[in-house]
Write a protein that holds these residues in place. Structure first.
Motif, PDB file in Angstrom:
ATOM      1  N   LEU A 152       0.840  -1.195   0.000  1.00 11.32           N
ATOM      2  CA  LEU A 152       0.000   0.000   0.000  1.00 11.32           C
ATOM      3  C   LEU A 152       0.876   1.245   0.000  1.00 11.32           C
ATOM      4  N   HIS A 153       0.658   2.097  -0.995  1.00 14.22           N
ATOM      5  CA  HIS A 153       1.290   3.415  -1.029  1.00 14.22           C
ATOM      6  C   HIS A 153       0.277   4.393  -0.446  1.00 14.22           C
TER       7      HIS A 153
ATOM      8  N   GLN B  80       2.970  -2.758   4.110  1.00 12.75           N
ATOM      9  CA  GLN B  80       2.613  -4.075   3.573  1.00 12.75           C
ATOM     10  C   GLN B  80       1.564  -4.745   4.450  1.00 12.75           C
ATOM     11  N   ALA B  81       0.660  -5.491   3.795  1.00 18.06           N
ATOM     12  CA  ALA B  81      -0.374  -6.222   4.531  1.00 18.06           C
ATOM     13  C   ALA B  81      -0.822  -7.416   3.697  1.00 18.06           C
TER      14      ALA B  81
ATOM     15  N   LYS C 240      10.874  10.247   1.514  1.00 17.85           N
ATOM     16  CA  LYS C 240      11.833   9.674   0.565  1.00 17.85           C
ATOM     17  C   LYS C 240      11.903   8.152   0.692  1.00 17.85           C
ATOM     18  N   GLN C 241      11.396   7.639   1.800  1.00 12.75           N
ATOM     19  CA  GLN C 241      11.347   6.184   1.975  1.00 12.75           C
ATOM     20  C   GLN C 241      10.445   5.548   0.923  1.00 12.75           C
ATOM     21  N   VAL C 242       9.463   6.311   0.442  1.00 11.99           N
ATOM     22  CA  VAL C 242       8.582   5.803  -0.619  1.00 11.99           C
ATOM     23  C   VAL C 242       9.391   5.581  -1.886  1.00 11.99           C
ATOM     24  N   GLU C 243      10.217   6.567  -2.248  1.00 16.26           N
ATOM     25  CA  GLU C 243      11.052   6.450  -3.450  1.00 16.26           C
ATOM     26  C   GLU C 243      12.049   5.316  -3.305  1.00 16.26           C
ATOM     27  N   ALA C 244      12.524   5.097  -2.080  1.00 14.28           N
ATOM     28  CA  ALA C 244      13.501   4.032  -1.844  1.00 14.28           C
ATOM     29  C   ALA C 244      12.844   2.657  -1.731  1.00 14.28           C
TER      30      ALA C 244
ATOM     31  N   VAL D  53      11.051   1.583   0.831  1.00 19.63           N
ATOM     32  CA  VAL D  53      11.134   1.094   2.214  1.00 19.63           C
ATOM     33  C   VAL D  53       9.776   1.253   2.892  1.00 19.63           C
ATOM     34  N   CYS D  54       9.277   0.167   3.456  1.00 17.83           N
ATOM     35  CA  CYS D  54       7.999   0.213   4.171  1.00 17.83           C
ATOM     36  C   CYS D  54       8.214   0.717   5.596  1.00 17.83           C
TER      37      CYS D  54
END
Length: 290
Positions: free
Chosen positions: A4-5, A17-18, A126-130, A132-133
């Motif tokens: 999920l974004h 994540q789920a 920026k974790q979204v671009e990387a 990383v959840c």
């Protein structure tokens, strides 16, 4: 695991994540807790920057008053005398009048600022671009790091009315503030995907299917605000690239129109009967009297 974004409006927040079999009641609460916890970290980081620059919070009855007014009213900051930063303080007046101006020294200030940077990196968008959840454990770890840095700099603790301490003790009062408008109550939260509300009585797989490798953009919303705006067909970056391409194409067509000169058709190489005349021996015949 379904990825999920999570977004609020058009703004990216974090990845989560789920399993597809997750009950949406549980998932909505989980997303909301991470979302609100990230906001808490941001608020604490903002206040800790002020703490590093201007020291602890003044008592509510002394905030905004000048030194003469404080002296005239015979007010006293008892907590300011107890809460002295490690290594001594450096006076740096707070122009807003919220803090006592007894800032930590440079070494302790660096401890606070470095911890703030690390905490912000954990919850950064920026974790979204990387890819990383972000989990609740990660956000709690960021809060623990911030709490530890404050304890290092202020071993005696902070005043009970200091917003940083109140945040750590979950006693913060955000009523009437912009920060309070951003917080979403767990019972009032809604998740939306593809212009559909993900109803809490169903499972995630009821909407996205049983493919565990699915990635969706889920928008978190306050109940009663209606459906959020649909996602654009192309991203803003792709739109910029498309506009740049068409601009360059138009410039090329303009140059071609400016260079539309037919004089080259009179050149020998442009004569499509030159080969035939060459074999007939009538290549350079000139029709004029001698």
């Amino acid at each position: 695991m379904v990825l999920l974004h999570v977004k609020r409006g058009d703004e990216s927040q974090f990845l989560l994540q789920a399993p597809g079999s997750t009950e949406l009641e549980e998932l909505t609460v989980r997303v909301t807790r991470v979302y609100n916890a990230r906001l808490k970290v941001q608020r604490v980081c903002s206040e800790m920057e002020e703490l590093a620059e201007h020291g602890i919070f003044l008592p509510p009855n002394m905030q905004g008053l000048t030194d003469d007014q404080i002296e005239e009213l015979k007010l006293r900051d008892e907590w300011g005398e107890k809460c002295v930063p490690s290594g001594g303080s450096v006076f740096k007046k707070d122009d807003i009048g919220r803090r006592n101006g007894q800032a930590p020294n440079e070494k302790m200030k660096e401890v606070l600022k470095k911890t703030i940077e690390e905490a912000r990196a954990i919850i950064s968008k920026k974790q979204v671009e990387a890819g990383v959840c972000v989990t609740m454990e990660m956000v709690k770890d960021a809060l623990d790091q911030l709490r530890g840095a404050v304890m290092i700099v202020y071993p005696m603790g902070l005043p009970p009315y200091d917003p940083i301490r109140m945040e750590f003790e979950n006693k913060e009062d955000l009523s009437g503030t912009q920060a309070g408008l951003n917080v979403i109550e767990e019972s009032e939260a809604q998740l939306w995907w593809a212009a559909k509300e993900l109803r809490r009585t169903k499972k995630l797989s009821d909407y996205v299917g049983k493919n565990e490798k699915t990635k969706i953009i889920a928008k978190i919303q306050q109940r009663g605000q209606g459906a959020p705006a649909r996602e654009p067909i192309i991203s803003s970056a792709e739109q910029k690239q498309l506009m740049l391409y068409y601009h360059r194409r138009q410039e090329e067509l303009k140059k071609l129109e400016e260079n539309d000169d037919d004089s080259c058709l009179n050149s020998p190489w442009a004569d499509n009967t030159a080969l035939k005349r060459h074999f007939h021996g009538v290549k350079d015949i000139k029709w004029r009297p001698r």
